[in-house]
Write an enzyme that holds these catalytic residues in place. Structure first.
Site, PDB file in Angstrom:
ATOM      1  N   ASP A   1       0.861  -1.185   0.000  1.00 13.58           N
ATOM      2  CA  ASP A   1       0.000   0.000   0.000  1.00 13.58           C
ATOM      3  C   ASP A   1       0.897   1.234   0.000  1.00 13.58           C
ATOM      4  OD1 ASP A   1      -2.242   1.820   0.430  1.00 13.58           O
ATOM      5  OD2 ASP A   1      -3.333   0.056   1.147  1.00 13.58           O
TER       6      ASP A   1
ATOM      7  N   HIS B   1      -2.633   3.169  -4.785  1.00  9.85           N
ATOM      8  CA  HIS B   1      -2.080   2.790  -3.476  1.00  9.85           C
ATOM      9  C   HIS B   1      -0.659   2.243  -3.628  1.00  9.85           C
ATOM     10  CE1 HIS B   1      -5.528   3.315  -0.778  1.00  9.85           C
ATOM     11  NE2 HIS B   1      -6.293   2.944  -1.777  1.00  9.85           N
TER      12      HIS B   1
ATOM     13  N   GLU C   1      -9.744   2.748  -5.437  1.00  9.76           N
ATOM     14  CA  GLU C   1      -9.433   4.148  -5.131  1.00  9.76           C
ATOM     15  C   GLU C   1      -8.278   4.701  -5.960  1.00  9.76           C
ATOM     16  OE1 GLU C   1     -10.882   4.549  -0.590  1.00  9.76           O
ATOM     17  OE2 GLU C   1      -8.873   3.748  -0.814  1.00  9.76           O
TER      18      GLU C   1
HETATM   19  C1  TNX Z   1     -11.023   2.014   1.905  1.00 13.52           C
HETATM   20  S1  TNX Z   1     -11.534  -0.900   1.214  1.00 13.52           S
HETATM   21  C2  TNX Z   1      -9.891   1.377   1.419  1.00 13.52           C
HETATM   22  C3  TNX Z   1      -8.719   1.219   2.296  1.00 13.52           C
HETATM   23  C4  TNX Z   1      -8.918   1.918   3.610  1.00 13.52           C
HETATM   24  C5  TNX Z   1     -10.320   1.636   4.117  1.00 13.52           C
HETATM   25  C6  TNX Z   1     -10.608   2.162   5.476  1.00 13.52           C
HETATM   26  C7  TNX Z   1     -10.594  -0.456   0.114  1.00 13.52           C
HETATM   27  C8  TNX Z   1     -10.584  -1.309  -1.043  1.00 13.52           C
HETATM   28  N1  TNX Z   1      -9.884   0.685   0.239  1.00 13.52           N
HETATM   29  O1  TNX Z   1      -7.558   1.681   1.616  1.00 13.52           O
HETATM   30  O2  TNX Z   1      -7.965   1.454   4.492  1.00 13.52           O
HETATM   31  O3  TNX Z   1     -11.244   2.196   3.218  1.00 13.52           O
HETATM   32  O4  TNX Z   1     -11.811   1.655   5.990  1.00 13.52           O
END
Ligand code: TNX
Length: 767
Positions: free
Chosen positions: A194, A269, A335
């Site tokens: 990450d 990420h 994301e």
């Molecule tokens: C979203 S769940 C994210 C993570 C964060 C999390 C916190 C996901 C696929 N991505 O990077 O840690 O929310 O709840």
């Protein structure tokens, strides 16, 4: 006579009721079928494990059992010796059991575990172990005579752990695996890369861990604020797993029926990887691993236009696939902030060359290309639900985290799905009232919410239901810095998830689960494992019966009592004991606490104001319907005596684009002299106070007479306001009241400038 008869019947009934309870074994997840008989079999030194000596699977299963028994009893079990007492391991062909089921029999001759596979045998052992003490003891290891037939409902029973935001060493990971295995979970999703750290040794790219596994120590940093990361900060926080440690972990997990699913995040990420090899990102400028989750100020994406990025990822994945035998390889996909791609000539050239339409399709191109490579090695990819955007790769499985919609969409396209919606599967969210809990990500997922989760949404029809492989919970560690806190957030929600994934839907039982959980709490205590003792917050719900309002109180703690006050004072055990819904016929503040064994358990009382007025429980009709997304607790929301707060999802009725035009029927002609409509403004969420609110009344519902139009005098740029549009007038007789609230446009300078906003309204008070 009648009375005596009743007592007799009671006397006869009680012993059977009791023994049924006593016979409930504390096994979690609850077995499919379980019969308990009178008598006990004792495991002692005269007991030997019997299995065909040439079967290596059974030999390793026997070692697992021996090791587990030795830990609590101090002695070794003999293997394949002619002792009086026996533990028989039998592989056979049992139609009902599938790949993971088992039959466990305990009687005076000993213990027999039958299954089709080693996995089934090990699950039979896990059930035995749950019936034994948890720590070293000299007490007799007695197991009740029983017969269990058991097999799982879902094939994917998953638990995730983020080791990037904070690092947890290999010994802790083994303990984590032990916990999952004890509850018959079979997938460990290991989030290994990450922005904040790269945690897996890759021989070909040593910088990934030499640089990418370390960052400046921001352990005390509050996630959500922006730490000032400087290149000059020395990187002292971090860690990674060597390939040797990983091989050992894979084997350790395998012995316990757990497949490890490694996650290598792409294309987003990726700040830690880019810190190690800056040429992997669009700007090709040096970066450094981030402290927290805010990645907008840093290019954390791999460049999608650069072929050498794909070579890098293929080389990384090749090493990953050599270490992890799992069919599925998780490639992230979530994301992705596509700004860097928008400004990158290579990415734009790729879009042009491949005939793509936009950056969403570039993400889809990225995932497709990686999928092809992974498939060529005989494996499959799984990714977060964003991989649906711009077109899903042909063989990809989807992890649905932003609710269930992505999972439903993928299942309808015949793709495999793992359900892991934020509510209730995010274990980084609070599990009890935040006031008594360690700082968490936010949100709220209590034990009961997890227990009640149903992984197959009603909208997936019969032929696609098998595409839902199962449910998984995720444990993100932005806020979780210490191993003890991982345990605390995991327990007891993970056992609840295990029962969701394993036990038949028809026999799930919240009360039974709670009863069985007690013995597990005791074992956690004995072993020094942290867990959350419960969500002691009292829930206060308005209820209507024939237009009369009452408050219904409940909590998640079965053997507890609720005490309350109605005058706003702090409740204690001397306050009123809650027995039935509380009639509300004046404006009050209700406060309530949970009491267990005479001890107040709620950190702070639950508190709710009720405003009492003439429209309580009366029917409101709208000219333009309320938005289904903001329906609060139903059609009675405006007249339930509970006024909205700044929590937007909870109490407000929301209206988009159109004016709010509501008519309320008081049922009879009443004398009234004031009306108030509460409204919310939340600038950032496009919610604005109405321009004005007009009030009219009528005796017959036909002819309306104007009362007053109340203008909005509050500044439209103010971030948050709750404002009461109130009118007071000389007493009039009315049965119907009509309210018209005029929608506002988003003001100049707002991101939605000129577009319609939302009206959020709650409680229409009539006095
Ligand atoms: C979203 S769940 C994210 C993570 C964060 C999390 C916190 C996901 C696929 N991505 O990077 O840690 O929310 O709840």
């Amino acid at each position: 006579m009648n009375q005596i008869f009743k007592y007799l019947a009671l006397a006869l009934l009680i012993p059977t009721a009791l023994s049924a309870q006593q016979k409930e074994l504390p096994i979690i997840p609850a077995p499919v079928k379980c019969e308990v008989m009178d008598g006990y079999f004792k495991i002692d030194q005269n007991c030997s494990i019997q299995y065909p000596a040439t079967n290596r699977d059974l030999a390793s299963a026997a070692n697992f059992l021996n090791h587990s028994i030795k830990r609590i009893a101090g002695f070794d079990l003999r293997q394949n010796q002619n002792t009086k007492n026996k533990i028989n391991l039998i592989l056979g062909q049992f139609k009902s059991l599938g790949d993971e089921g088992y039959i466990l029999k305990v009687n005076k001759n000993g213990i027999t575990i039958e299954a089709n596979t080693r996995n089934g045998i090990v699950y039979g052992m896990q059930s035995v172990l749950q019936l034994l003490p948890a720590i070293r003891t000299n007490a007799a290891l007695n197991i009740p005579y029983l017969k269990i037939e058991d097999y799982p409902r879902f094939a994917w029973r998953g638990m995730h752990l983020d080791v990037c935001r904070h690092f947890f060493g290999p010994e802790f990971i083994k303990g984590y695996i032990d916990l999952l295995a004890a509850y018959k979970l079979n997938r460990f999703h290991w989030h290994l890369t990450d922005d904040q750290g790269w945690r897996i040794e890759i021989k070909r790219y040593p910088q990934l861990t030499r640089i990418g596994a370390w960052r400046a120590d921001y352990t005390d940093f509050v996630w959500g604020t922006e730490p000032q990361v400087k290149n000059t900060d020395t990187a002292t926080y971090g860690g990674y797993y060597t390939q040797e440690q990983i091989k050992d972990m894979v084997k350790y997990a395998e012995e316990r029926n757990i497949t490890i699913i490694p996650e290598i995040e792409m294309p987003g990420h990726a700040a830690a990887a880019i810190a190690a090899y800056p040429q992997l990102c669009c700007s090709q400028t040096p970066q450094y691993p981030m402290a927290g989750g805010n990645y907008t100020n840093i290019s954390s994406n791999f460049c999608a236009g650069n072929d050498s990025v794909f070579s890098f990822l293929e080389n990384v994945l090749s090493e990953v696939m050599q270490l992890f035998p799992s069919t599925y390889i998780h490639i992230g996909g979530d994301e992705v902030d596509k700004t860097s791609w928008k400004n990158c000539s290579k990415c734009q050239a790729r879009i042009w060359k491949e005939g793509l339409h936009n950056e969403e399709e570039l993400q889809s191109y990225f995932i497709h290309r990686i999928e092809k490579f992974v498939n060529s090695k005989g494996r499959k990819i799984i990714g977060w639900d964003e991989i649906l955007e711009g077109g899903l790769a042909p063989n990809a499985a989807v992890m649905s985290w932003r609710g269930e919609a992505g999972g439903i969409q993928a299942a309808k396209m015949n793709h495999a799905v793992v359900m892991t919606p934020g509510t209730p599967c995010y274990f980084d969210h609070y599990q009890a009232g935040p006031e008594g809990e360690p700082l968490a990500f936010g949100g709220f997922n209590s034990l009961q919410m997890v227990y009640n989760y149903e992984p197959i949404p009603a909208s997936i029809n019969a032929e696609n239901q098998h595409d839902v492989l199962g449910a998984q919970a995720n444990l993100w560690t932005e806020y979780i810095t210490k191993p003890e806190q991982v345990e605390y957030m995991l327990l007891p929600r993970m056992p609840a998830l295990a029962e969701v994934d394993w036990s038949p839907r028809e026999t799930k039982n919240w009360e039974g689960f709670n009863r069985r959980l007690k013995s597990h709490f005791r074992k956690f205590d004995q072993r020094g494992i942290r867990y959350c003792a419960g969500n002691f917050t009292v829930k206060i719900n308005p209820k209507f019966n024939n237009g009369k309002l009452s408050a219904q109180l409940s909590n998640e703690i079965l053997d507890s009592k609720i005490y309350y006050t109605l005058d706003g004072s702090f409740p204690g055990i001397q306050s009123t004991l809650y027995q039935q819904p509380i009639q509300i016929d004046s404006s009050i503040t209700l406060r309530a606490i949970t009491v267990q064994n005479g001890i107040v358990k709620s950190q702070v009382p639950a508190s709710q104001n009720f405003v009492f007025h003439k429209a309580i429980g009366k029917i409101v009709t709208y000219k333009f319907p309320v938005s289904p997304q903001y329906f609060a607790d139903g059609p009675n929301t405006l007249t339930d005596g509970i006024k909205g707060t700044f929590a937007i999802g909870k109490y407000w009725h929301g209206f988009y684009e159109k004016d709010l035009i509501a008519t309320i029927d008081l049922g009879n002609v009443e004398t009234i002299q004031s009306i108030t409509l509460g409204c919310l403004q939340k600038y950032r969420d496009w919610i604005f106070l109405p321009q004005s609110v007009k009030y009219e009344y009528s005796e017959n519902g036909d002819m309306y007479t104007s009362i007053q139009t109340v203008e909005n005098t509050m500044p439209i740029t103010q971030a948050e306001i709750i404002y009461n549009f109130k009118t007071i007038f000389p007493a009039i007789k009315a049965r119907f009241i009509r309210v018209t609230a005029k929608n506002n446009l988003c003001p100049p300078g707002h991101p939605g400038e000129g577009k319609p906003g939302w009206i959020f309204t709650d409680e229409l008070e009539v006095r």
